[in-house]
Design a protein around this motif. Sequence first.
Motif, mmCIF file in Angstrom:
data_model
loop_
_atom_site.group_PDB
_atom_site.id
_atom_site.type_symbol
_atom_site.label_atom_id
_atom_site.label_comp_id
_atom_site.label_asym_id
_atom_site.label_seq_id
_atom_site.Cartn_x
_atom_site.Cartn_y
_atom_site.Cartn_z
ATOM 1 N N UNK A 19 59.299 -15.141 22.338
ATOM 2 C CA UNK A 19 58.187 -15.704 22.469
ATOM 3 C C UNK A 19 56.799 -15.716 21.839
ATOM 4 N N UNK A 20 56.835 -15.198 21.200
ATOM 5 C CA UNK A 20 55.168 -14.692 20.348
ATOM 6 C C UNK A 20 54.979 -15.850 19.565
ATOM 7 N N UNK A 21 52.983 -16.131 19.703
ATOM 8 C CA UNK A 21 52.790 -16.281 18.464
ATOM 9 C C UNK A 21 53.037 -16.774 16.662
ATOM 10 N N UNK A 22 53.595 -14.988 16.735
ATOM 11 C CA UNK A 22 54.064 -15.375 15.197
ATOM 12 C C UNK A 22 55.490 -15.900 15.214
ATOM 13 N N UNK A 23 56.314 -15.798 15.920
ATOM 14 C CA UNK A 23 57.594 -16.201 15.928
ATOM 15 C C UNK A 23 57.058 -17.978 15.785
ATOM 16 N N UNK A 24 56.517 -18.727 17.061
ATOM 17 C CA UNK A 24 56.332 -20.116 16.621
ATOM 18 C C UNK A 24 55.764 -20.368 15.243
ATOM 19 N N UNK A 25 54.757 -19.601 14.839
ATOM 20 C CA UNK A 25 53.900 -20.421 13.909
ATOM 21 C C UNK A 25 55.491 -19.691 13.121
ATOM 22 N N UNK A 26 56.317 -19.087 12.662
ATOM 23 C CA UNK A 26 57.061 -18.431 11.126
ATOM 24 C C UNK A 26 57.681 -20.431 11.522
ATOM 25 N N UNK A 27 59.174 -20.546 12.663
ATOM 26 C CA UNK A 27 59.701 -22.153 12.617
ATOM 27 C C UNK A 27 58.874 -22.669 12.730
ATOM 28 N N UNK A 28 57.854 -23.124 12.462
ATOM 29 C CA UNK A 28 56.405 -23.987 12.121
ATOM 30 C C UNK A 28 56.729 -24.146 10.761
ATOM 31 N N UNK A 29 56.761 -23.111 10.203
ATOM 32 C CA UNK A 29 56.245 -23.263 8.853
ATOM 33 C C UNK A 29 57.468 -23.429 8.536
ATOM 34 N N UNK A 30 58.542 -22.744 8.718
ATOM 35 C CA UNK A 30 59.620 -22.513 7.906
ATOM 36 C C UNK A 30 60.317 -23.985 8.042
ATOM 37 N N UNK A 31 60.782 -24.265 9.042
ATOM 38 C CA UNK A 31 61.074 -25.578 9.666
ATOM 39 C C UNK A 31 61.237 -26.403 9.699
ATOM 40 N N UNK A 32 59.440 -26.406 8.705
ATOM 41 C CA UNK A 32 58.697 -27.979 9.209
ATOM 42 C C UNK A 32 58.950 -29.479 9.894
ATOM 43 N N UNK A 33 59.213 -28.799 11.339
ATOM 44 C CA UNK A 33 59.664 -29.798 12.156
ATOM 45 C C UNK A 33 60.917 -30.215 12.501
ATOM 46 N N UNK A 34 62.431 -29.726 11.520
ATOM 47 C CA UNK A 34 62.911 -29.905 10.907
ATOM 48 C C UNK A 34 63.963 -28.926 12.622
ATOM 49 N N UNK A 35 62.615 -27.990 13.125
ATOM 50 C CA UNK A 35 64.050 -27.074 14.261
ATOM 51 C C UNK A 35 61.793 -27.062 15.018
ATOM 52 N N UNK A 36 62.291 -26.900 16.254
ATOM 53 C CA UNK A 36 60.862 -27.412 17.526
ATOM 54 C C UNK A 36 60.676 -26.054 18.458
ATOM 55 N N UNK A 37 59.735 -25.298 18.118
ATOM 56 C CA UNK A 37 60.033 -24.157 19.252
ATOM 57 C C UNK A 37 60.074 -24.921 20.183
ATOM 58 N N UNK A 38 59.752 -24.066 21.324
ATOM 59 C CA UNK A 38 60.547 -24.628 22.470
ATOM 60 C C UNK A 38 60.018 -23.981 23.943
ATOM 61 N N UNK A 39 58.597 -23.166 23.989
ATOM 62 C CA UNK A 39 57.957 -22.324 24.525
ATOM 63 C C UNK A 39 56.574 -22.265 24.540
#
Length: 270
Positions: free
Chosen positions: A250-270
Amino acid sequence: MLNKLLFSVFGVFLAVFFIACGGDSDSSADTKGSAKLIVGATPEPHATILSQVVPLLEKEGVSLEIKEFTDYVTPNLSLEDGSLDANFFQHKPYLDSFNAEKGTKLVSVASIHLEPMGVYSKKIKSLDELKDGDVVTIPNDPSNGSRALRILEKEGIIKLSEGNLVSPQDVIQNDRNLSFKEVDAPQLTRTLDDVTISVINTNFALLANLNPLQDAIAIEDKESPYSNILVVKEGRENDENIQKLVKVLQSDTIKNYINEQYKGAIIPSF
């Protein structure tokens, strides 16, 4: 005789000293090495996200082994029997249904991301093109099958009876006389050549090189309650190493990775 006795005593002292020093060193190594978690996950995106966690978790003093599964049953059974420390592949409605059916005692410890479920087709480009008698495939587990039907209801294709979990038997209005076939979730993408539409979980869509944002003709919205969660066996919720894993996931590092890698196809939920 005295010299021999002194030599023996001195030798015993040295032996005890080196064993003690060596024991301390080995103990430290053992303690460090024992800080390890084995986490089960489906390949994409769960195992991919966890691979980003490995170096971050190492900084917390915990090594992470990722064990991949291609179904939704084995990783929960493996968690229940102690083969895994945690798993990461499911949402809470599925977990609740699994616990009720199998008698397992598994609990959620963290919400990580949402994978919007999508409707895919190789035969039509819009749900408006559906014809009388067209065939639809949906997941065959109760929670994801219900989720798929609710997407079609929201799109105005069918109407369902009330209830938390619904199945094709709960379709009360079906103007196009659609035929519903329930299929194991990992196999849904393989049905696309034979059916008009299929409602597919994003992780399996990604494995089949389907981009939810580009290829889905309808997609779940961000208000969905089906966020993917980190799960452990009941009683381990407050385990120190599990909490370290939660912190990193639930860190910012993983949140940023999800956003950059999946570009909205997968959305952080924390």
